[in-house]
Design a protein around this motif. Structure first.
Motif, PDB file in Angstrom:
ATOM      1  N   LYS A  37       7.494   7.800 -10.405  1.00 28.85           N
ATOM      2  CA  LYS A  37       7.643   7.284 -11.676  1.00 28.85           C
ATOM      3  C   LYS A  37       6.688   6.485 -11.616  1.00 28.85           C
ATOM      4  O   LYS A  37       6.653   6.705 -13.175  1.00 28.85           O
ATOM      5  CB  LYS A  37       9.193   6.279 -11.315  1.00 28.85           C
ATOM      6  CG  LYS A  37      10.827   6.870 -11.354  1.00 28.85           C
ATOM      7  CD  LYS A  37      11.670   6.317 -10.886  1.00 28.85           C
ATOM      8  CE  LYS A  37      11.295   5.113  -9.548  1.00 28.85           C
ATOM      9  NZ  LYS A  37      11.868   5.961  -9.049  1.00 28.85           N
ATOM     10  N   LEU A  38       5.757   5.828 -11.432  1.00 29.01           N
ATOM     11  CA  LEU A  38       4.613   5.369 -11.826  1.00 29.01           C
ATOM     12  C   LEU A  38       2.864   6.201 -10.513  1.00 29.01           C
ATOM     13  O   LEU A  38       2.416   5.368 -11.088  1.00 29.01           O
ATOM     14  CB  LEU A  38       5.181   3.676 -10.853  1.00 29.01           C
ATOM     15  CG  LEU A  38       6.383   3.742 -11.247  1.00 29.01           C
ATOM     16  CD1 LEU A  38       6.106   1.511 -10.686  1.00 29.01           C
ATOM     17  CD2 LEU A  38       6.674   3.076 -12.625  1.00 29.01           C
ATOM     18  N   ALA A  62       4.450   4.182 -17.509  1.00 23.24           N
ATOM     19  CA  ALA A  62       4.920   4.502 -16.275  1.00 23.24           C
ATOM     20  C   ALA A  62       5.356   5.627 -16.671  1.00 23.24           C
ATOM     21  O   ALA A  62       6.088   6.236 -18.177  1.00 23.24           O
ATOM     22  CB  ALA A  62       6.551   3.758 -16.614  1.00 23.24           C
ATOM     23  N   VAL A  64       8.119   7.659 -15.883  1.00 29.84           N
ATOM     24  CA  VAL A  64       9.851   7.777 -15.827  1.00 29.84           C
ATOM     25  C   VAL A  64      10.032   7.673 -18.033  1.00 29.84           C
ATOM     26  O   VAL A  64      10.809   7.844 -18.080  1.00 29.84           O
ATOM     27  CB  VAL A  64      10.380   7.173 -15.382  1.00 29.84           C
ATOM     28  CG1 VAL A  64       9.909   5.432 -15.432  1.00 29.84           C
ATOM     29  CG2 VAL A  64      11.945   7.186 -15.244  1.00 29.84           C
ATOM     30  N   TRP A  69       4.905   3.147 -22.001  1.00 29.97           N
ATOM     31  CA  TRP A  69       5.372   1.919 -21.179  1.00 29.97           C
ATOM     32  C   TRP A  69       3.784   1.466 -20.312  1.00 29.97           C
ATOM     33  O   TRP A  69       4.097   2.566 -19.231  1.00 29.97           O
ATOM     34  CB  TRP A  69       6.452   1.689 -20.608  1.00 29.97           C
ATOM     35  CG  TRP A  69       7.008   1.008 -19.199  1.00 29.97           C
ATOM     36  CD1 TRP A  69       6.627  -0.103 -19.431  1.00 29.97           C
ATOM     37  CD2 TRP A  69       8.601   0.692 -18.994  1.00 29.97           C
ATOM     38  NE1 TRP A  69       6.761  -0.890 -18.327  1.00 29.97           N
ATOM     39  CE2 TRP A  69       8.681  -0.543 -18.227  1.00 29.97           C
ATOM     40  CE3 TRP A  69       9.363   1.024 -19.469  1.00 29.97           C
ATOM     41  CZ2 TRP A  69       9.191  -1.676 -17.622  1.00 29.97           C
ATOM     42  CZ3 TRP A  69      10.043   0.548 -18.006  1.00 29.97           C
ATOM     43  CH2 TRP A  69      10.726  -0.172 -18.307  1.00 29.97           C
ATOM     44  N   ILE A 171       9.234  -5.845 -14.402  1.00 37.85           N
ATOM     45  CA  ILE A 171       9.813  -5.300 -14.790  1.00 37.85           C
ATOM     46  C   ILE A 171      11.146  -5.259 -13.962  1.00 37.85           C
ATOM     47  O   ILE A 171      12.448  -5.090 -14.311  1.00 37.85           O
ATOM     48  CB  ILE A 171       9.117  -4.125 -13.491  1.00 37.85           C
ATOM     49  CG1 ILE A 171       7.618  -3.584 -14.512  1.00 37.85           C
ATOM     50  CG2 ILE A 171       9.620  -2.582 -13.543  1.00 37.85           C
ATOM     51  CD1 ILE A 171       7.046  -2.625 -14.521  1.00 37.85           C
ATOM     52  N   LEU A 175      14.722  -5.289 -15.047  1.00 40.38           N
ATOM     53  CA  LEU A 175      15.421  -3.874 -15.023  1.00 40.38           C
ATOM     54  C   LEU A 175      16.307  -3.822 -14.343  1.00 40.38           C
ATOM     55  O   LEU A 175      17.977  -3.254 -14.163  1.00 40.38           O
ATOM     56  CB  LEU A 175      14.441  -2.559 -14.437  1.00 40.38           C
ATOM     57  CG  LEU A 175      13.390  -1.729 -15.803  1.00 40.38           C
ATOM     58  CD1 LEU A 175      13.316  -1.164 -15.329  1.00 40.38           C
ATOM     59  CD2 LEU A 175      14.212  -1.819 -16.969  1.00 40.38           C
ATOM     60  N   ASP A 228      10.102  -3.304  -3.977  1.00 40.42           N
ATOM     61  CA  ASP A 228      10.887  -2.048  -4.295  1.00 40.42           C
ATOM     62  C   ASP A 228      11.444  -1.959  -2.872  1.00 40.42           C
ATOM     63  O   ASP A 228      11.639  -0.871  -2.802  1.00 40.42           O
ATOM     64  CB  ASP A 228      10.115  -1.771  -4.789  1.00 40.42           C
ATOM     65  CG  ASP A 228      11.212  -0.083  -5.772  1.00 40.42           C
ATOM     66  OD1 ASP A 228      11.447  -0.908  -6.080  1.00 40.42           O
ATOM     67  OD2 ASP A 228      10.016   0.062  -6.399  1.00 40.42           O
ATOM     68  N   HIS A 230      14.481  -0.553  -1.683  1.00 42.01           N
ATOM     69  CA  HIS A 230      15.294   0.724  -1.688  1.00 42.01           C
ATOM     70  C   HIS A 230      15.436   2.675  -0.528  1.00 42.01           C
ATOM     71  O   HIS A 230      14.003   2.162   0.139  1.00 42.01           O
ATOM     72  CB  HIS A 230      15.183   1.350  -3.231  1.00 42.01           C
ATOM     73  CG  HIS A 230      14.401   2.439  -3.684  1.00 42.01           C
ATOM     74  ND1 HIS A 230      14.256   3.662  -2.587  1.00 42.01           N
ATOM     75  CD2 HIS A 230      13.301   1.435  -4.657  1.00 42.01           C
ATOM     76  CE1 HIS A 230      12.637   3.762  -4.267  1.00 42.01           C
ATOM     77  NE2 HIS A 230      12.660   2.588  -4.642  1.00 42.01           N
ATOM     78  N   PHE A 248       5.491  -3.770  -5.954  1.00 44.67           N
ATOM     79  CA  PHE A 248       6.018  -4.796  -6.190  1.00 44.67           C
ATOM     80  C   PHE A 248       6.650  -6.175  -5.397  1.00 44.67           C
ATOM     81  O   PHE A 248       6.886  -6.522  -5.818  1.00 44.67           O
ATOM     82  CB  PHE A 248       7.305  -4.236  -6.459  1.00 44.67           C
ATOM     83  CG  PHE A 248       7.553  -3.568  -7.440  1.00 44.67           C
ATOM     84  CD1 PHE A 248       8.213  -4.232  -9.089  1.00 44.67           C
ATOM     85  CD2 PHE A 248       7.661  -2.361  -7.384  1.00 44.67           C
ATOM     86  CE1 PHE A 248       8.316  -3.277 -10.344  1.00 44.67           C
ATOM     87  CE2 PHE A 248       7.485  -1.729  -8.799  1.00 44.67           C
ATOM     88  CZ  PHE A 248       8.131  -1.700 -10.091  1.00 44.67           C
ATOM     89  N   ARG A 336      22.373  -2.236 -11.829  1.00 49.03           N
ATOM     90  CA  ARG A 336      21.146  -1.256 -12.538  1.00 49.03           C
ATOM     91  C   ARG A 336      21.443   0.364 -12.269  1.00 49.03           C
ATOM     92  O   ARG A 336      20.868   1.156 -13.100  1.00 49.03           O
ATOM     93  CB  ARG A 336      19.816  -2.195 -12.422  1.00 49.03           C
ATOM     94  CG  ARG A 336      19.465  -2.389 -10.718  1.00 49.03           C
ATOM     95  CD  ARG A 336      17.982  -1.042 -10.565  1.00 49.03           C
ATOM     96  NE  ARG A 336      17.128  -1.378 -10.052  1.00 49.03           N
ATOM     97  CZ  ARG A 336      16.309  -1.459  -9.879  1.00 49.03           C
ATOM     98  NH1 ARG A 336      15.129  -0.567 -11.002  1.00 49.03           N
ATOM     99  NH2 ARG A 336      15.426  -0.978  -9.020  1.00 49.03           N
ATOM    100  N   ARG A 337      21.326   0.623 -10.582  1.00 46.48           N
ATOM    101  CA  ARG A 337      21.047   1.870 -10.470  1.00 46.48           C
ATOM    102  C   ARG A 337      22.392   3.219 -10.909  1.00 46.48           C
ATOM    103  O   ARG A 337      21.944   4.055 -10.852  1.00 46.48           O
ATOM    104  CB  ARG A 337      21.633   2.090  -9.054  1.00 46.48           C
ATOM    105  CG  ARG A 337      20.061   1.362  -8.782  1.00 46.48           C
ATOM    106  CD  ARG A 337      18.777   2.259  -8.781  1.00 46.48           C
ATOM    107  NE  ARG A 337      17.795   1.747  -8.123  1.00 46.48           N
ATOM    108  CZ  ARG A 337      16.602   1.964  -7.487  1.00 46.48           C
ATOM    109  NH1 ARG A 337      16.374   2.612  -8.566  1.00 46.48           N
ATOM    110  NH2 ARG A 337      15.474   1.932  -6.962  1.00 46.48           N
ATOM    111  N   VAL A 342      16.820   3.695 -14.934  1.00 43.01           N
ATOM    112  CA  VAL A 342      16.247   4.187 -13.414  1.00 43.01           C
ATOM    113  C   VAL A 342      17.634   4.597 -12.262  1.00 43.01           C
ATOM    114  O   VAL A 342      17.893   3.257 -11.892  1.00 43.01           O
ATOM    115  CB  VAL A 342      14.897   3.380 -12.489  1.00 43.01           C
ATOM    116  CG1 VAL A 342      14.369   4.410 -11.610  1.00 43.01           C
ATOM    117  CG2 VAL A 342      13.998   3.734 -13.129  1.00 43.01           C
TER     118      VAL A 342
HETATM  119  C1  SR1 Z   1       9.368   1.140 -14.288  1.00 42.44           C
HETATM  120  S1  SR1 Z   1       9.435   1.461 -13.093  1.00 42.44           S
HETATM  121  C2  SR1 Z   1      11.307   1.762 -12.348  1.00 42.44           C
HETATM  122  C3  SR1 Z   1      11.576   1.111 -11.098  1.00 42.44           C
HETATM  123  O1  SR1 Z   1      10.777   1.868  -9.978  1.00 42.44           O
HETATM  124  C4  SR1 Z   1      10.771   1.812  -9.516  1.00 42.44           C
HETATM  125  O2  SR1 Z   1      11.033   2.173  -8.195  1.00 42.44           O
HETATM  126  C5  SR1 Z   1      11.450   0.371 -10.040  1.00 42.44           C
HETATM  127  O3  SR1 Z   1      12.962   0.188  -8.822  1.00 42.44           O
HETATM  128  C6  SR1 Z   1      11.476  -0.006 -10.772  1.00 42.44           C
HETATM  129  O4  SR1 Z   1      12.434  -0.976 -10.737  1.00 42.44           O
END
Ligand code: SR1
Ligand code: MG
Length: 393
Positions: A37-38, A62, A64, A69, A171, A175, A228, A230, A248, A336-337, A342
């Motif tokens: 996404k980044l 970003a 995404v 952003w 962020i 988020l 981050d 995950h 992050f 949040r997921r 996101v």
């Molecule tokens: C705008 S960034 C969105 C998400 O992507 C990253 O992997 C992080 O989990 C962040 O919250």
């Protein structure tokens, strides 16, 4: 010094040539492999030998959301500093870094493209026998050795200066800990979930607990976190594991990395109907915590710089608090997921729409319970009751 410009496939190849990474005369090809996404991520490889490298460049916005952003390019340096620091503790569990250009926010790494993210693999039903051993060890070593138990406090505070990462933390503060719990424009969810989402926003006792967890994230500088952690940030095969993307990274509460990892395994679990798949993931969650706590305990007993390390009760307290925090953070990540900006493929790619909605309802209920009842969830085994209780609601 070149000013910032995004790489293209051909300028990425030109960079590899200029840096003489490959043998003279090698015919190089490139592919864009970043679906993140980044960042932009290219694999540059020698067509003959198929030997390659990964070139990653941070984008100033970003992907995404779009160019509005803005993101800091400093995160490429933070990422590289993190990988260099933890290479001392977990050298085999991260890619090697060959090169960093801070102005262009470019990093060149060892090729890990023969691996696949846990998220993708687990969604395809793949099995990872080494997952809990590798991740439990990774978490214990990175968190212990960068905490005040493994580092002299003076040294730790000096190191902390190069991990100030306010823009990336913001962020997560927004988020993970804020937007999903309020009617915010970044949230995304199916129309069918509108009433469930309103219940989240109106649940004042839930919001009080989320506020407490957010405060921990804002203020507790226990150890150097990936930030981050995950299942999409970890590439693996049956035998190999490479943790990537620590953009992050910052000094935060130890339970955060652990909680994000547990949350993403739970999200994968509830996306599946097969009980055997559930059992497989329960075992990995239980084993990850068990490897984490036994490795952390061994390090505490053999490598601690803290005068109080002879106190078994103090170690018990630290582990108990870390697990409780991890469960609370896992609840925030699950919510949040599901309804935040996101999402995860584990839930979004469930084909049957009715099932998808009911699994997302389960995710919301599960997330809420983990946050509110985290002090009662004393060990991973208890999570089984929560999954069973929240099924088919
Ligand atoms: C705008 S960034 C969105 C998400 O992507 C990253 O992997 C992080 O989990 C962040 O919250
Ligand atoms: Mg990432």
């Amino acid at each position: 010094m070149a000013s910032y410009e995004p790489l293209t496939q051909s300028s990425a190849v030109a960079l590899a040539k200029r840096l003489r990474i490959f043998e003279e005369g090698a015919v190089l090809a490139s592919e864009e492999i970043g679906h993140g996404k980044l960042n932009l991520v290219f694999r540059i490889f020698d067509e003959k030998s198929n030997r390659g490298i990964i070139i990653k460049q941070a984008l100033p916005y970003a992907k995404v959301v779009g160019e509005r952003w803005l993101l800091t390019l400093k995160r490429a340096t933070i990422e590289s500093n993190y990988l260099l620091r933890i290479a001392e503790y977990v050298p085999t569990l991260i890619p090697k870094i060959f090169y960093l250009d801070e102005t262009l926010a470019i990093k060149i790494m060892e090729d890990f493209s023969h691996l696949q993210t846990y998220r993708k693999g687990l969604n395809e039903g793949k099995r990872y026998p080494s997952l809990s051993k590798h991740i439990g060890t990774y978490l214990a070593k990175t968190l212990f050795y960068t905490s005040d138990f493994g580092l002299e406090p003076l040294k730790k505070k000096l190191i902390m200066q190069s991990f100030s990462n306010p823009e990336q933390c913001k962020i997560t503060e927004d988020l993970v800990f804020t937007h999903p719990f309020f009617d915010n424009e970044t949230n995304k969810y199916e129309q069918e979930l509108q009433d469930d989402v309103k219940k989240v926003w109106g649940d004042q006792s839930l919001k009080l607990e989320v506020a407490k967890l957010k405060r921990k994230f804002l203020t507790e500088a226990d150890a150097l976190l990936h930030g981050d952690f995950h299942t999409g940030s970890i590439f693996a095969s049956e035998t190999e594991t490479k943790v990537i993307d620590p953009e992050f990274a910052f000094f935060g509460p130890m339970g955060f990395d652990i909680g994000q990892f547990i949350a993403n395994l739970l999200l994968n679990m509830i996306s599946k109907e097969d009980e055997q798949e559930h059992e497989y993931l329960y075992k990995h969650i239980e084993e990850t915590w068990s490897v984490f706590s036994s490795t952390f305990t061994r390090l505490w007993q053999t490598a601690s710089v803290e005068q109080y390390h002879n106190s078994q009760s103090y170690l018990d307290y630290v582990l108990k608090q870390t697990f409780e925090d991890a469960i609370g953070f896992a609840g925030c990540e699950i919510i949040r997921r599901t309804i935040g900006l996101v999402h995860v493929a584990d839930l979004d790619e469930i084909q049957d729409n009715d099932r998808k909605i009911s699994v997302k309802r389960q995710a919301l209920t599960l997330g809420k319970l983990l946050i509110k009842e985290r002090t009662e969830i004393l060990e991973p085994r208890i999570l089984r009751n929560y999954i069973n209780e929240t099924q088919y609601i």
